[in-house]
Motif scaffolding. Sequence first.
Motif, PDB file in Angstrom:
ATOM      1  N   GLU A 188      17.494 -24.443 -29.428  1.00  0.00           N
ATOM      2  CA  GLU A 188      16.301 -23.762 -28.911  1.00  0.00           C
ATOM      3  C   GLU A 188      15.232 -23.547 -29.987  1.00  0.00           C
ATOM      4  N   GLU A 215      13.348 -23.806 -23.758  1.00  0.00           N
ATOM      5  CA  GLU A 215      13.742 -22.821 -22.755  1.00  0.00           C
ATOM      6  C   GLU A 215      15.042 -23.240 -22.059  1.00  0.00           C
ATOM      7  N   TYR A 218      17.793 -22.420 -24.359  1.00  0.00           N
ATOM      8  CA  TYR A 218      17.981 -20.961 -24.365  1.00  0.00           C
ATOM      9  C   TYR A 218      18.774 -20.522 -23.128  1.00  0.00           C
ATOM     10  N   ARG A 226      21.985 -14.346 -25.288  1.00  0.00           N
ATOM     11  CA  ARG A 226      20.595 -14.214 -24.845  1.00  0.00           C
ATOM     12  C   ARG A 226      20.131 -12.766 -24.859  1.00  0.00           C
ATOM     13  N   MET A 231      17.427 -12.693 -30.080  1.00  0.00           N
ATOM     14  CA  MET A 231      17.176 -13.722 -29.090  1.00  0.00           C
ATOM     15  C   MET A 231      16.134 -13.272 -28.071  1.00  0.00           C
ATOM     16  N   TYR A 235      12.751 -15.272 -27.261  1.00  0.00           N
ATOM     17  CA  TYR A 235      12.295 -15.610 -25.915  1.00  0.00           C
ATOM     18  C   TYR A 235      10.845 -15.145 -25.695  1.00  0.00           C
TER      19      TYR A 235
END
Length: 246
Positions: A188, A215, A218, A226, A231, A235
């Motif tokens: 990612e 994405e 991820y 996540r 993380m 994001y």
Amino acid sequence: MKVTQEIQKNPDSANLYFKRGKLFYQHNSYSSSLEDFNSSKALGLESVEQSFYIAKSKYHLEKFSSCKRTIKKILKEEPENSGALKLLADIYFKKGRYRKSAKLYDEVIRNSEVNFPEQYLYASNAWNSMGNEYGKERSQSILIEGIEKLGDVVVLYNELISNFMDMQDFDSAVKYQKRVIEISNRKERAYLKLANIQIQQEKLNEAELSIVKAEESYNKLPHRIRNAKFMREFYLELQLKKSVLK
């Protein structure tokens, strides 16, 4: 310190002073370590190992001229001593003599029985610090040499990509970043970095595709990963980059 008690009982023991000197060195007490190494030397202990500790203590105390004299004595006895060569390279780097430093770091690589990524990083940094085209090209070639010899070491790829970015050679940066993606278990961040390079290339469609892949990578991660703070921050960065491209 137990060894101090032993010295009190045996004040003429060179080995005990050397032993305590190493303990002081390990605890970053360089003035004390140097004093003990000088005492062990005065009591008759002579060895390359001791000379190297003396040189390293002097280096940390920024006694560079004296340190160089000690290093040169070591190199007279052992011309290919990689530790001594590296310490000498460190001194020249601190003094801004980057070309001389870089050549010594190259010698360290040649003379070491086993090479490590940091050796190539030191050499690359010294060549790059020269600030001219030759230095930058040599900086890149030493990193490529390291990758060829050591295999796919991500830290060497990252430094190489950074060098290409500094020179605005985005095509080469993309080439090696794609290789990082290939060898990475977690992709990612590597895809996001690729997108950032492509944005600087003004290849926005390709950057959008890289964001999509970042994405997707991820979303494949377990929920517990996540949900980790770092993380979640990643994001948010990803979504911000996505909105900018739109």
